[in-house]
Write an enzyme that holds these catalytic residues in place. Structure first.
Site, mmCIF file in Angstrom:
data_model
loop_
_atom_site.group_PDB
_atom_site.id
_atom_site.type_symbol
_atom_site.label_atom_id
_atom_site.label_comp_id
_atom_site.label_asym_id
_atom_site.label_seq_id
_atom_site.Cartn_x
_atom_site.Cartn_y
_atom_site.Cartn_z
ATOM 1 N N HIS A 1 -2.927 3.247 -4.591
ATOM 2 C CA HIS A 1 -2.286 2.685 -3.385
ATOM 3 C C HIS A 1 -0.888 2.149 -3.691
ATOM 4 O O HIS A 1 -0.495 1.105 -3.188
ATOM 5 C CB HIS A 1 -3.173 1.590 -2.775
ATOM 6 C CG HIS A 1 -4.407 2.127 -2.109
ATOM 7 N ND1 HIS A 1 -4.388 2.813 -0.914
ATOM 8 C CD2 HIS A 1 -5.709 2.119 -2.494
ATOM 9 C CE1 HIS A 1 -5.618 3.177 -0.581
ATOM 10 N NE2 HIS A 1 -6.443 2.777 -1.536
ATOM 11 N N ASP B 1 0.863 -1.187 0.000
ATOM 12 C CA ASP B 1 0.000 0.000 0.000
ATOM 13 C C ASP B 1 0.898 1.235 0.000
ATOM 14 O O ASP B 1 2.125 1.118 -0.053
ATOM 15 C CB ASP B 1 -0.969 -0.013 1.201
ATOM 16 C CG ASP B 1 -2.327 0.565 0.817
ATOM 17 O OD1 ASP B 1 -2.361 1.719 0.356
ATOM 18 O OD2 ASP B 1 -3.346 -0.139 0.961
ATOM 19 N N GLU C 1 -10.053 2.937 -4.911
ATOM 20 C CA GLU C 1 -9.585 4.276 -4.570
ATOM 21 C C GLU C 1 -8.407 4.734 -5.435
ATOM 22 O O GLU C 1 -7.331 5.018 -4.921
ATOM 23 C CB GLU C 1 -9.200 4.313 -3.088
ATOM 24 C CG GLU C 1 -10.382 3.951 -2.200
ATOM 25 C CD GLU C 1 -10.026 3.872 -0.715
ATOM 26 O OE1 GLU C 1 -10.842 4.270 0.107
ATOM 27 O OE2 GLU C 1 -8.922 3.378 -0.379
HETATM 28 C C1 ACM Z 1 -10.864 -0.521 0.900
HETATM 29 O O1 ACM Z 1 -11.285 -0.523 2.069
HETATM 30 N N1 ACM Z 1 -10.270 0.553 0.391
HETATM 31 C C2 ACM Z 1 -11.000 -1.681 0.049
#
Ligand code: ACM
Ligand code: ZN
Length: 539
Positions: free
Chosen positions: A266, A194, A330
């Site tokens: 991410h 991440d 995201e």
């Molecule tokens: C997430 O909680 N961004 C998958």
């Protein structure tokens, strides 16, 4: 106390530690589908009881049972090839239907017969015997004569663990896997990368381990103006050797590991080491705060696409599981809208907005499909977060993880895509678990109580005809605010107990008050195994 006096007082509960004999209790978590105890007769397990390994039963599984009995009761039961009586017979045969996770247990005067429809089913049966045991020091345990037939409601049963935001080492990951095994789960979703830290060695890109694992400091909770001034994560990653060891550890416990390499968003930690794979070329820093970063992989550069495939290639080789999770959540399109390479890709591939929210969302769809097709050549099936559905690229060869709510799962099933339900409002275990936040460690915003988890039905809102696409359920543990193993355990237990019933037990048989009784007994096992847990449901 002898077995005879137990029968006299019909003391069904476990005798306290220090007593010499006690009763087994089949009302475990998750609750078996069908338990019949026809009378008052008992088989007595003691140090002379043997464990008989039938055909197709691995030495490991037999040894696990022997070890569980010793751990819980102090009684040593040795594994052998055969016995005529006073034994626990383990076997694999399709005796109670087609479900590979199913098993039966018969307890009669000769002993205990555990038969799995597959070795997975046998292992779940072994866990049921383990959880039936009283915890203490005993010479004898009385098992009421019984017929148990059991199989799960869902074929996918998992927990997730984020080791990026905070690192959890090999020993803890194993302890976590043990916890999943105890709850009859069969998959472990391992969030390895991440923005705040990359945690897996990739041979072709050594800087991911050397550099992307470390951030300069960490913000204090959610206050982005303050930080702890302390570098975090140096050397905190899993070598490929560690990964192989953990994969085998999990397989021994009948759990498949699904690695997640979250892309194209991410990815800031990776970009900090390899800035050429971003839209702007950087410089980038491993992120020191939480949230969603605008800085993502460039979908326009061929080198970036190759990088992503190279990483997935090594990951595919390391993890035998048929699933690989490639994230997709995201991913802001801020940079892609401005990036000449991304815009050129849209033109060269003839990417149209179609059903996507923007043409850049469709570009993400193209990127995800590129990875899906690549992984297909390696025999892998892709799982992605529910944003997949907004990119216009989701195909029935992808599995959707519905996290922003249940809508993603409902839509996926309608499109005949397999879906896994992880709605945050029911199954994010980084959320608070009680109303009284002053008594709880700082947590992510929402609230998910044990009872809320327990009452969740993954089929809610799913028409009958689409239910076959809901393959299962998991809960997530994101670790922005969780840095210590004991804290992670506190957030997971006992919500994992409620989750395991959602995953395993039929809806009709689930009663919260009865669950709490069974949970109280399960705490003996957690105490014995050294797990921390939240106690508020009993206060
Ligand atoms: C997430 O909680 N961004 C998958
Ligand atoms: Zn770009």
């Amino acid at each position: 106390m002898s077995i005879a006096s137990i029968l006299l007082f019909s003391a069904i509960a476990a005798a306290p530690a220090g007593e010499q004999a006690a009763m087994a209790d089949y009302n475990v978590i998750p609750l078996p589908r069908h338990i019949e105890v026809p009378g008052n007769d008992y088989f007595v397990l003691d140090g002379r009881t043997k464990i008989v390994r039938g055909e197709g039963v691995s030495e490991k599984d037999a040894d696990f049972l022997s070890e569980y009995i010793r751990q819980s009761t102090g009684i040593e039961c040795h594994v052998t090839g055969q016995a005529r009586k006073n034994a626990i017979w383990l076997s694999v045969s399709a005796s109670c239907g087609q479900n590979p996770d199913g098993y039966t247990v018969t307890v009669d005067k000769t002993g205990i017969h555990v038969s799995g429809n597959s070795s997975d089913g046998l292992f779940h049966g072994i866990q049921t015997i383990r959880k039936s045991l009283p915890v203490g020091e005993y010479d004898e345990v009385a098992f009421p004569y019984a017929e148990i037939m059991d199989e799960p409601r869902f074929r996918y049963r998992a927990m997730h663990l984020d080791v990026s935001r905070h690192f959890f080492d090999k020993d803890f990951v194993k302890k976590y896997i043990d916890l999943l095994a105890l709850h009859n789960m069969n998959f472990f979703h391992w969030h390895l990368t991440d923005d705040q830290g990359w945690r897996i060695e990739i041979r072709k890109y050594p800087l991911l381990a050397e550099k992307s694992c470390r951030r300069d400091y960490t913000v204090i909770r959610r206050d982005y103006d303050r930080n702890d001034g302390t570098p975090y994560g140096e050397g905190c990653y899993f070598t490929q050797e560690d990964i192989r060891e953990i994969v085998q550890y999990a397989l021994d416990r009948h759990i498949r590991i699904i690695p997640e390499i979250d892309m194209p968003g991410h990815m800031l930690a990776a970009l900090a080491a390899y800035p050429q794979f971003g839209c702007t070329g950087g410089p980038y820093k491993v992120w020191t705060r939480w949230g969603v970063s605008d800085q993502v992989l460039c979908a326009g550069k061929d080198e970036t696409v190759q990088f992503a495939k190279d990483v997935l290639s090594e990951v595919a080789d390391l993890f035998p599981c048929r699933y690989i999770h490639i994230g997709g959540d995201e991913c802001p399109k801020t940079e892609w809208k401005e990036c000449p390479d991304c815009q050129a890709r849209i033109v060269s591939e003839g990417i149209q907005q179609g059903s996507a929210e923007s043409v850049e969302d469709a570009l993400q769809g193209w990127f995800m499909k590129e990875m899906t097709d690549f992984l297909k050549t390696k025999g892998k099936t892709v799982i992605g977060w529910d944003e997949l559905l907004e990119s216009g690229a989701a195909g029935d060869d992808m599995t959707v993880m519905s996290w922003r709510g249940t809508e993603g799962g409902i839509a996926a099933a309608e499109h005949r895509m397999d879906a896994i339900m992880v709605p945050h409002s029911y199954l994010y275990f980084d959320y608070y678990q009680t109303d009284d936040r002053s008594q709880e460690p700082f947590a992510a915003g929402g609230k998910v109580t044990v009872e809320k988890v327990f009452n969740y039905d993954p089929y809610d809102g799913i028409p009958e005809k689409d239910r076959k696409y809901i393959i299962g359920v998991q809960a997530n543990l994101w670790t922005e605010f969780i840095a210590e193993p004991s804290h992670a355990e506190y957030m997971v237990i006992p919500r994992i107990d409620a989750l395991s019933e959602v995953q395993w037990s039929p809806l009709e048989s689930r009663q919260y008050a009865d669950f709490l009784k069974r949970l109280r007994r399960q705490l003996n096992l957690y105490d014995m195994l050294g797990y921390n847990y939240a106690r508020y449901v009993f206060e």
